[in-house]
Write an enzyme that holds these catalytic residues in place. Structure first.
Site, PDB file in Angstrom:
ATOM      1  N   THR A 126       0.822  -1.212   0.000  1.00 11.41           N
ATOM      2  CA  THR A 126       0.000   0.000   0.000  1.00 11.41           C
ATOM      3  C   THR A 126       0.858   1.266   0.000  1.00 11.41           C
ATOM      4  OG1 THR A 126      -1.306  -1.288   1.588  1.00 11.41           O
ATOM      5  CG2 THR A 126      -2.059   0.952   1.100  1.00 11.41           C
ATOM      6  N   THR A 127       1.831   1.305   0.903  1.00 11.21           N
ATOM      7  CA  THR A 127       2.636   2.521   1.068  1.00 11.21           C
ATOM      8  C   THR A 127       3.374   2.849  -0.235  1.00 11.21           C
ATOM      9  OG1 THR A 127       2.977   1.771   3.337  1.00 11.21           O
ATOM     10  CG2 THR A 127       4.386   3.563   2.574  1.00 11.21           C
ATOM     11  N   TRP A 128       3.941   1.850  -0.828  1.00 15.87           N
ATOM     12  CA  TRP A 128       4.688   2.023  -2.084  1.00 15.87           C
ATOM     13  C   TRP A 128       3.762   2.526  -3.194  1.00 15.87           C
ATOM     14  CZ3 TRP A 128       7.183  -2.757  -4.934  1.00 15.87           C
ATOM     15  CH2 TRP A 128       8.084  -2.296  -5.902  1.00 15.87           C
ATOM     16  N   HIS A 194      -8.577  -1.325   2.305  1.00 16.38           N
ATOM     17  CA  HIS A 194      -8.271  -2.754   2.457  1.00 16.38           C
ATOM     18  C   HIS A 194      -9.555  -3.583   2.315  1.00 16.38           C
ATOM     19  CE1 HIS A 194      -4.181  -2.053   3.594  1.00 16.38           C
ATOM     20  NE2 HIS A 194      -4.424  -1.621   4.802  1.00 16.38           N
ATOM     21  N   ARG A 218       0.543  -9.534  -2.904  1.00 17.88           N
ATOM     22  CA  ARG A 218       1.911  -9.940  -2.574  1.00 17.88           C
ATOM     23  C   ARG A 218       1.863 -11.385  -2.135  1.00 17.88           C
ATOM     24  NH1 ARG A 218       5.480  -6.959   2.214  1.00 17.88           N
ATOM     25  NH2 ARG A 218       7.527  -7.661   1.492  1.00 17.88           N
ATOM     26  N   TYR A 284       3.248  -7.334  -6.220  1.00 22.44           N
ATOM     27  CA  TYR A 284       4.372  -6.626  -5.583  1.00 22.44           C
ATOM     28  C   TYR A 284       5.689  -7.121  -6.158  1.00 22.44           C
ATOM     29  CZ  TYR A 284       7.330  -5.227  -1.503  1.00 22.44           C
ATOM     30  OH  TYR A 284       8.291  -4.699  -0.671  1.00 22.44           O
TER      31      TYR A 284
HETATM   32  P1  PAP Z   1      -0.280  -1.417   5.197  1.00 25.05           P
HETATM   33  O1  PAP Z   1      -1.105  -2.546   4.737  1.00 25.05           O
HETATM   34  O2  PAP Z   1      -0.206  -1.332   6.687  1.00 25.05           O
HETATM   35  O3  PAP Z   1      -0.659  -0.124   4.565  1.00 25.05           O
HETATM   36  P2  PAP Z   1       1.848  -1.870   3.314  1.00 25.05           P
HETATM   37  O4  PAP Z   1       2.442  -0.588   2.905  1.00 25.05           O
HETATM   38  O5  PAP Z   1       0.873  -2.525   2.382  1.00 25.05           O
HETATM   39  O6  PAP Z   1       1.240  -1.745   4.768  1.00 25.05           O
HETATM   40  O7  PAP Z   1       2.977  -2.947   3.527  1.00 25.05           O
HETATM   41  C1  PAP Z   1       4.148  -2.683   4.243  1.00 25.05           C
HETATM   42  C2  PAP Z   1       5.236  -3.468   3.538  1.00 25.05           C
HETATM   43  O8  PAP Z   1       5.626  -2.789   2.351  1.00 25.05           O
HETATM   44  C3  PAP Z   1       6.475  -3.596   4.399  1.00 25.05           C
HETATM   45  O9  PAP Z   1       7.053  -4.838   4.016  1.00 25.05           O
HETATM   46  P3  PAP Z   1       8.070  -5.668   4.930  1.00 25.05           P
HETATM   47  O10 PAP Z   1       7.480  -5.736   6.296  1.00 25.05           O
HETATM   48  O11 PAP Z   1       8.185  -7.013   4.288  1.00 25.05           O
HETATM   49  O12 PAP Z   1       9.348  -4.920   4.891  1.00 25.05           O
HETATM   50  C4  PAP Z   1       7.280  -2.405   3.930  1.00 25.05           C
HETATM   51  O13 PAP Z   1       8.656  -2.489   4.232  1.00 25.05           O
HETATM   52  C5  PAP Z   1       7.013  -2.462   2.435  1.00 25.05           C
HETATM   53  N1  PAP Z   1       7.242  -1.191   1.752  1.00 25.05           N
HETATM   54  C6  PAP Z   1       6.944   0.060   2.188  1.00 25.05           C
HETATM   55  N2  PAP Z   1       7.316   0.960   1.291  1.00 25.05           N
HETATM   56  C7  PAP Z   1       7.874   0.300   0.255  1.00 25.05           C
HETATM   57  C8  PAP Z   1       8.470   0.706  -0.978  1.00 25.05           C
HETATM   58  N3  PAP Z   1       8.578   1.984  -1.320  1.00 25.05           N
HETATM   59  N4  PAP Z   1       8.925  -0.267  -1.813  1.00 25.05           N
HETATM   60  C9  PAP Z   1       8.834  -1.560  -1.479  1.00 25.05           C
HETATM   61  N5  PAP Z   1       8.295  -2.004  -0.323  1.00 25.05           N
HETATM   62  C10 PAP Z   1       7.815  -1.086   0.542  1.00 25.05           C
END
Ligand code: PAP
Length: 392
Positions: A126-128, A194, A218, A284
């Site tokens: 989501t954040t990405w 979500h 993902r 993803y």
């Molecule tokens: P949310 O559902 O709470 O909004 P979401 O952003 O979907 O969270 O997912 C967070 C994951 O995306 C984290 O993965 P990890 O725990 O396996 O590390 C986070 O690190 C990853 N993430 C956030 N920003 C990015 C980005 N710019 N590129 C790739 N992965 C990212």
């Protein structure tokens, strides 16, 4: 991402002094004596008298009371960051989401044909995608190579509203129909959610609605690990930490926020096959592997294709670099930001962890991986959806 017990969590204690702070799109309304509403017929913002807001508040209280009673009768299971999850129309939601979020969304959200939704199962990117979507959609307004670029000082979660929390951010949901500050001048309007496809209002999902979706999924092994780590950070201290094995068992049974995971993904996958112009379905892992190709496709789907001139100038690469994990995770705003989704959902500095494919290998036994793969194969069997080598 709903938190009913958040007020008792250690994370809450850390951020309690910041709770007076409101997200920018709320601050912008707070100054107004009347709220701006979207008129259902003309789709133009109209002023809404305070008396109507009172009536609306009463309506909402009635809805909440009605669904509050219903929630008591729903099947219940152990929660990840709330004590329980309840099964609402086939999906596991926090009680707050089931008795407030979903019904209010149906009652009050009036989609515009131009609305675009970023839909994800939690921890799927989501954040990405928020960052990529914002940068792609607003590149005419904001030069992505500028050192004043909004994403450098404002976290991706403030770029546009998270619908599920936004719906009950205040007593009135009128703010749903006004605009977040960062996409103030942007049309169409962006939201993230979500919510499973099946739980969204027909005004959004009907093929005739005109609304479009970007759905990112993902591989479930990385989702589970990411989610388990995130949820344990957010879990109230009164609740014992959830062990990986417990989280794994719940996940495999389908019990996790907005889950079962497979039903969530399949809901959007099937809709994407049926309505190709409506839903852009992305993995993803594929985006990680070849961001250039996928971002270009994504921009075309959003109706904002990159011109040859933009490609020549390297705008696609600039956006990829700007929104990369390496760049965003090192920005001060993303290291320190207290993210205010609602009074009950406040997250500090937890959206960036590793951002890798295959981190599950550091957590799972072979047997755990084998069993989860088997469930995924069984569930996705015949759907045409697979998580191939990119997700290994
Ligand atoms: P949310 O559902 O709470 O909004 P979401 O952003 O979907 O969270 O997912 C967070 C994951 O995306 C984290 O993965 P990890 O725990 O396996 O590390 C986070 O690190 C990853 N993430 C956030 N920003 C990015 C980005 N710019 N590129 C790739 N992965 C990212």
């Amino acid at each position: 991402m709903q938190l009913e017990h958040f007020h008792h969590s250690p994370a809450f204690a850390i951020i309690a002094p910041c709770l007076q702070e409101e997200p920018p799109y709320l601050l912008s309304h707070a100054k107004k004596p009347v709220l701006i509403m979207r008129n259902k017929t003309t789709k133009k913002p109209t002023k809404k008298p305070l008396q109507n807001m009172e009536n609306e508040k009463q309506d909402n209280e009635e809805t909440i009371a009605k669904y509050g009673e219903l929630v008591l009768s729903l099947p219940k299971e152990r929660g990840w960051m709330t004590q329980h999850l309840v099964q609402y129309q086939g999906f596991w939601l926090s009680p707050a989401c089931a008795f407030k979020g979903a019904p209010l969304l149906h009652q009050h959200f009036h989609a515009r044909p131009s609305d675009i939704f970023l839909a994800t199962f939690q921890k799927s990117g989501t954040t990405w995608l928020r960052a990529l979507m914002f940068a792609t959609m607003n590149r005419a307004l904001h030069d992505v190579s500028s050192d004043q670029y909004p994403l450098l000082t404002t976290g991706p979660h403030d770029c546009f509203p998270f619908l599920d929390a936004y719906i009950h951010q205040t007593d009135s949901i009128s703010h749903l129909n006004s605009r977040p500050i960062l996409s103030h001048d942007a049309s169409p309007e962006l939201f993230s959610t979500h919510m499973p496809y099946a739980l969204l209002p027909k005004s959004v999902t009907a093929s005739s609605s005109g609304c479009r979706f970007v759905y990112v999924c993902r591989n479930p092994k990385d989702v589970l690990v990411s989610k388990w780590i995130f949820m344990n950070k957010m879990r109230p201290k009164q609740l014992a930490p959830l062990s990986l094995q417990e989280a794994y068992d719940l996940f495999c049974q389908g019990v996790s926020h907005y889950g079962p995971f497979w039903d969530h993904v399949l809901g959007y996958w099937k809709a994407s096959l049926e309505f190709r112009d409506k839903i852009f379905f992305l993995k993803y892992e594929d985006l990680k592997k070849d961001p250039f190709v996928h971002l270009k496709r994504f921009a075309e789907f959003l109706g904002q294709p990159f011109s040859l001139e933009e490609e020549r100038k390297g705008v696609v690469q600039e956006i990829i670099k700007l929104c990369s994990f390496e760049n965003l995770s090192h920005l001060e705003v993303n290291k320190t930001k207290v993210q205010w989704f609602s009074s009950q959902l406040v997250v500090k500095n937890s959206f960036f962890r590793k951002g890798q494919v295959g981190d599950w290998k550091n957590y799972f036994t072979d047997e755990m991986a084998r069993r989860l793969d088997q469930i995924t194969d069984d569930k996705f069997n015949a759907s045409g959806l697979t998580f191939g080598p990119a997700a290994e």
